[in-house]
Structure formats: C-alpha cells, structure tokens
Design an enzyme around this catalytic site. Sequence first.
Site, PDB file in Angstrom:
ATOM      1  N   ARG A 102      12.425  12.429   5.551  1.00 42.76           N
ATOM      2  CA  ARG A 102      11.534  12.520   4.374  1.00 42.76           C
ATOM      3  C   ARG A 102      11.717  13.908   3.790  1.00 42.76           C
ATOM      4  O   ARG A 102      11.472  14.918   4.466  1.00 42.76           O
ATOM      5  CB  ARG A 102      10.081  12.306   4.794  1.00 42.76           C
ATOM      6  CG  ARG A 102       9.086  12.755   3.737  1.00 42.76           C
ATOM      7  CD  ARG A 102       7.686  12.290   3.998  1.00 42.76           C
ATOM      8  NE  ARG A 102       7.557  10.863   3.778  1.00 42.76           N
ATOM      9  CZ  ARG A 102       6.384  10.228   3.646  1.00 42.76           C
ATOM     10  NH1 ARG A 102       5.256  10.902   3.720  1.00 42.76           N
ATOM     11  NH2 ARG A 102       6.351   8.945   3.432  1.00 42.76           N
ATOM     12  N   HIS A 129      11.345   5.471  -2.467  1.00 45.41           N
ATOM     13  CA  HIS A 129      10.636   5.236  -1.199  1.00 45.41           C
ATOM     14  C   HIS A 129      10.961   3.806  -0.743  1.00 45.41           C
ATOM     15  O   HIS A 129      10.103   2.924  -0.758  1.00 45.41           O
ATOM     16  CB  HIS A 129       9.138   5.439  -1.422  1.00 45.41           C
ATOM     17  CG  HIS A 129       8.336   5.638  -0.172  1.00 45.41           C
ATOM     18  ND1 HIS A 129       8.896   5.587   1.101  1.00 45.41           N
ATOM     19  CD2 HIS A 129       7.000   5.879   0.011  1.00 45.41           C
ATOM     20  CE1 HIS A 129       7.934   5.804   1.987  1.00 45.41           C
ATOM     21  NE2 HIS A 129       6.788   5.975   1.364  1.00 45.41           N
ATOM     22  N   GLN A 132       8.812   1.928   2.008  1.00 47.06           N
ATOM     23  CA  GLN A 132       7.519   1.491   1.480  1.00 47.06           C
ATOM     24  C   GLN A 132       7.651   0.159   0.755  1.00 47.06           C
ATOM     25  O   GLN A 132       6.866  -0.769   0.962  1.00 47.06           O
ATOM     26  CB  GLN A 132       6.978   2.554   0.506  1.00 47.06           C
ATOM     27  CG  GLN A 132       5.658   2.172  -0.129  1.00 47.06           C
ATOM     28  CD  GLN A 132       4.538   2.122   0.893  1.00 47.06           C
ATOM     29  OE1 GLN A 132       4.349   3.069   1.644  1.00 47.06           O
ATOM     30  NE2 GLN A 132       3.810   1.018   0.940  1.00 47.06           N
ATOM     31  N   ASP A 219      -0.149   4.183  -7.633  1.00 49.26           N
ATOM     32  CA  ASP A 219       0.105   5.296  -6.700  1.00 49.26           C
ATOM     33  C   ASP A 219      -0.530   6.543  -7.321  1.00 49.26           C
ATOM     34  O   ASP A 219      -0.924   6.528  -8.491  1.00 49.26           O
ATOM     35  CB  ASP A 219       1.628   5.464  -6.487  1.00 49.26           C
ATOM     36  CG  ASP A 219       1.984   6.484  -5.400  1.00 49.26           C
ATOM     37  OD1 ASP A 219       1.089   6.872  -4.622  1.00 49.26           O
ATOM     38  OD2 ASP A 219       3.153   6.898  -5.343  1.00 49.26           O
ATOM     39  N   CYS A 260       0.361   2.192  -1.807  1.00 53.09           N
ATOM     40  CA  CYS A 260       1.126   2.695  -0.656  1.00 53.09           C
ATOM     41  C   CYS A 260       0.296   3.596   0.239  1.00 53.09           C
ATOM     42  O   CYS A 260       0.606   3.762   1.403  1.00 53.09           O
ATOM     43  CB  CYS A 260       2.369   3.429  -1.149  1.00 53.09           C
ATOM     44  SG  CYS A 260       1.998   4.846  -2.197  1.00 53.09           S
ATOM     45  N   ARG A 288       4.478  -1.654   7.133  1.00 59.98           N
ATOM     46  CA  ARG A 288       5.466  -0.565   7.264  1.00 59.98           C
ATOM     47  C   ARG A 288       6.123  -0.648   8.636  1.00 59.98           C
ATOM     48  O   ARG A 288       7.336  -0.494   8.779  1.00 59.98           O
ATOM     49  CB  ARG A 288       4.782   0.808   7.098  1.00 59.98           C
ATOM     50  CG  ARG A 288       4.216   1.100   5.717  1.00 59.98           C
ATOM     51  CD  ARG A 288       5.311   1.278   4.685  1.00 59.98           C
ATOM     52  NE  ARG A 288       6.258   2.314   5.046  1.00 59.98           N
ATOM     53  CZ  ARG A 288       6.085   3.631   4.868  1.00 59.98           C
ATOM     54  NH1 ARG A 288       4.988   4.075   4.287  1.00 59.98           N
ATOM     55  NH2 ARG A 288       7.012   4.507   5.211  1.00 59.98           N
TER      56      ARG A 288
HETATM   57  N1  NVA Z   1       4.265   9.157  -4.618  1.00 56.96           N
HETATM   58  C1  NVA Z   1       3.655   9.634  -3.393  1.00 56.96           C
HETATM   59  C2  NVA Z   1       3.827   8.638  -2.300  1.00 56.96           C
HETATM   60  C3  NVA Z   1       3.237   9.027  -0.990  1.00 56.96           C
HETATM   61  C4  NVA Z   1       3.494   8.035   0.092  1.00 56.96           C
HETATM   62  C5  NVA Z   1       4.272  10.976  -3.016  1.00 56.96           C
HETATM   63  O1  NVA Z   1       5.491  11.117  -3.159  1.00 56.96           O
HETATM   64  O2  NVA Z   1       3.536  11.859  -2.622  1.00 56.96           O
HETATM   65  N1   CP Z   2       2.789   5.489   2.182  1.00 56.50           N
HETATM   66  C1   CP Z   2       3.309   6.477   2.933  1.00 56.50           C
HETATM   67  O1   CP Z   2       4.517   6.715   2.961  1.00 56.50           O
HETATM   68  O2   CP Z   2       2.394   7.156   3.672  1.00 56.50           O
HETATM   69  P1   CP Z   2       2.609   8.517   4.463  1.00 56.50           P
HETATM   70  O3   CP Z   2       2.846   9.599   3.440  1.00 56.50           O
HETATM   71  O4   CP Z   2       1.338   8.710   5.230  1.00 56.50           O
HETATM   72  O5   CP Z   2       3.799   8.375   5.372  1.00 56.50           O
END
Ligand code: NVA
Ligand code: CP
Length: 302
Positions: A102, A129, A132, A219, A260, A288
């Site tokens: 990530r 993502h 997800q 989101d 998500c 997930r």
């Molecule tokens: N769009 C959000 C998703 C988190 C799972 C982010 O990138 O922070």
């Molecule tokens: N939705 C998601 O990816 O959650 P986290 O940021 O908690 O991993």
Amino acid sequence: MKHLLKLGDLTGEQIIDILNLADQLKYEQKHGIAHKHLEGQTLGMIFQKSSTRTRVSFETGMYQLGGNALFLSSRDLQIGRGEPVQDTARVLSRYLNGIMIRTFAQQEVDDLAKYGSIPIINGLTDYCHPCQVLADLMTVREHKGSLSGLKMCFIGDGNNVANSLIVGGIKTGMRVAVATPTGFEPNADVMAWAQKSGQFTHTNDALTAAAGADVIFTDVWASMGQEEAAVQRRKAFEGVYQVNDAVMAAANPGCMVQHCLPAHREEEITEKVFEAHAEEIFDEAENRLHAQKAVMVKLMGK
Ligand code: NVA
Ligand code: CP
C-alpha cells in the site's frame, strides 16, 4: 495472472474466476473445511499509509491459508530511508513468496513487479484499489445474484476507489454512472477507456447518476495523503456529493449501498443511509478477506 497491480490488467473472466474462488473459500471457512493452499509460504505486507481492513484481512487470510504474513511499515524499512525499490524488490524476492504493498505512486507497485520475481498485490495506491473492488463485486453479486446488466453508481471524489470501480464494473458487464464535482473527475485514462465501452456516464449531478441504480458507492472526500486539502475539498463536495435520502429515492427499489470504509458520516453519506445499509457495508468489509484469499491462491498457489 502473475500480479494484481490494477484491474485493467485482468479480463472480465479472470475477475469472475477470482469471485468464484472467493465464494468457495468463504463457504469453506464458514463450514470449517480446511483450505491450506499456501502452507509454508510468507507474504510481506509493505504499508506506507494507514490501514485497518487491508492489514488485518491479508494477515488473517494468509494464516487461514496455512502461511504467514509479515507487517512491514515503510517507517522501519530501508525503503523509507531511500533504498531504491529495484533493490528492495530483488532482496525481498529472495525471502518471500509474495508482496502486498500500500503506497502513494502506482509506479512503485509496477516497479516492484518489474524488478522482483514474486507476485505483487496492490493494496491501494493513489491511482487504484483493486482488492477493494474485488470484494465490492463479490458483495454485490452475493446480494443481487449476478452483476451483468446492473447499474452501478458512484458519487463523490473521482479517486482510487472510483477508478477501480469503473474498471471492475464495466469488465463484469455493469453500467457505471459517476457523479463528481468539476476538477475531481476519475483519472483521464480510466474515463477515456470507460467512455469507449459505451457503458459509462459521468455527470456533475448526483441525482442523475443515481437514477435507476442497483448499487450506490461512495468514498471519502479527502483520501490519505490529501489531508491538507481537506477544507478546500469539503467546499467543493458539501451538500451535493452525498449519499442521502434524495439520492436513494432516485435509485431503484432495493438499491444497495456500499462504502469501502472508513466512512465520514454526514459528509459523503448520511448516518441514516449508512445505518440502513450497514449489513451490506459490513458484508463488503468481510469480503475483503475472502476476495484477497482468492487472489493469493491464484497468484501464489501451486
Ligand atoms: N480513497 C480512500 C480509500 C481508503 C480505503 C483513500 O485512499 O484514503
Ligand atoms: N477499505 C480499506 O482499504 O480499508 P483500510 O484503509 O482500513 O485498509
């Protein structure tokens, strides 16, 4: 399939294949049927951003598959002090059987795949993502029976989640309608690809996007890494790009809601709509685990 870098690399059949295996692994887990397909294997999990779901579901999933997972914070790795990704990839390939990462730049994930020799899984970048959205598609299919012909709507920021939803939705035969403010559209390459499919519309109007929808996604307005722009972003989204009663009234009866998580109540979604659809949203979070186990078995299984 060697890696999961983005959904654009997969065919619709490959996505459905992953969902089928995910359903099977979910069944086996619920019924106590052993499925230790990755016995003796180790997944490295590199995190440059926070996570609850991704971290815990990958770690638990690996354990359930008979393997181990290592949590590797970039704060502690030499990569955080500037060791090149080319070298990190080659070193980690000598120890591990797969890497979940990530991070911010998609390029970093692509480079790990390019220079390493083990499967790389994208656990979220600024661009997409994919894990997800595999869980999202699994959840919609569980609730609706199939995906093809459904209308998916996304309201909010044209971010990583939106990009993957557009690609995943279209590849599995859904019509996709997205509403964002001007200046916050999904990535241009995703929009251009989607427009060619004839199954995609983009608008600034949330109610137009929601009309006749079978599932509505949203989101956060400011993603990880955009914290400093949160106040300015709120001004662009507030009061308009929200999943609320008016949006739900425009959708089809029985329309699902997916998020998500983490969610910001009364920003992108009202507390009322969130709680009315909590069961679907937490199914999505649970899935997930199952969807990622399927990805790992496909990529790392013998
Ligand atoms: N769009 C959000 C998703 C988190 C799972 C982010 O990138 O922070
Ligand atoms: N939705 C998601 O990816 O959650 P986290 O940021 O908690 O991993």
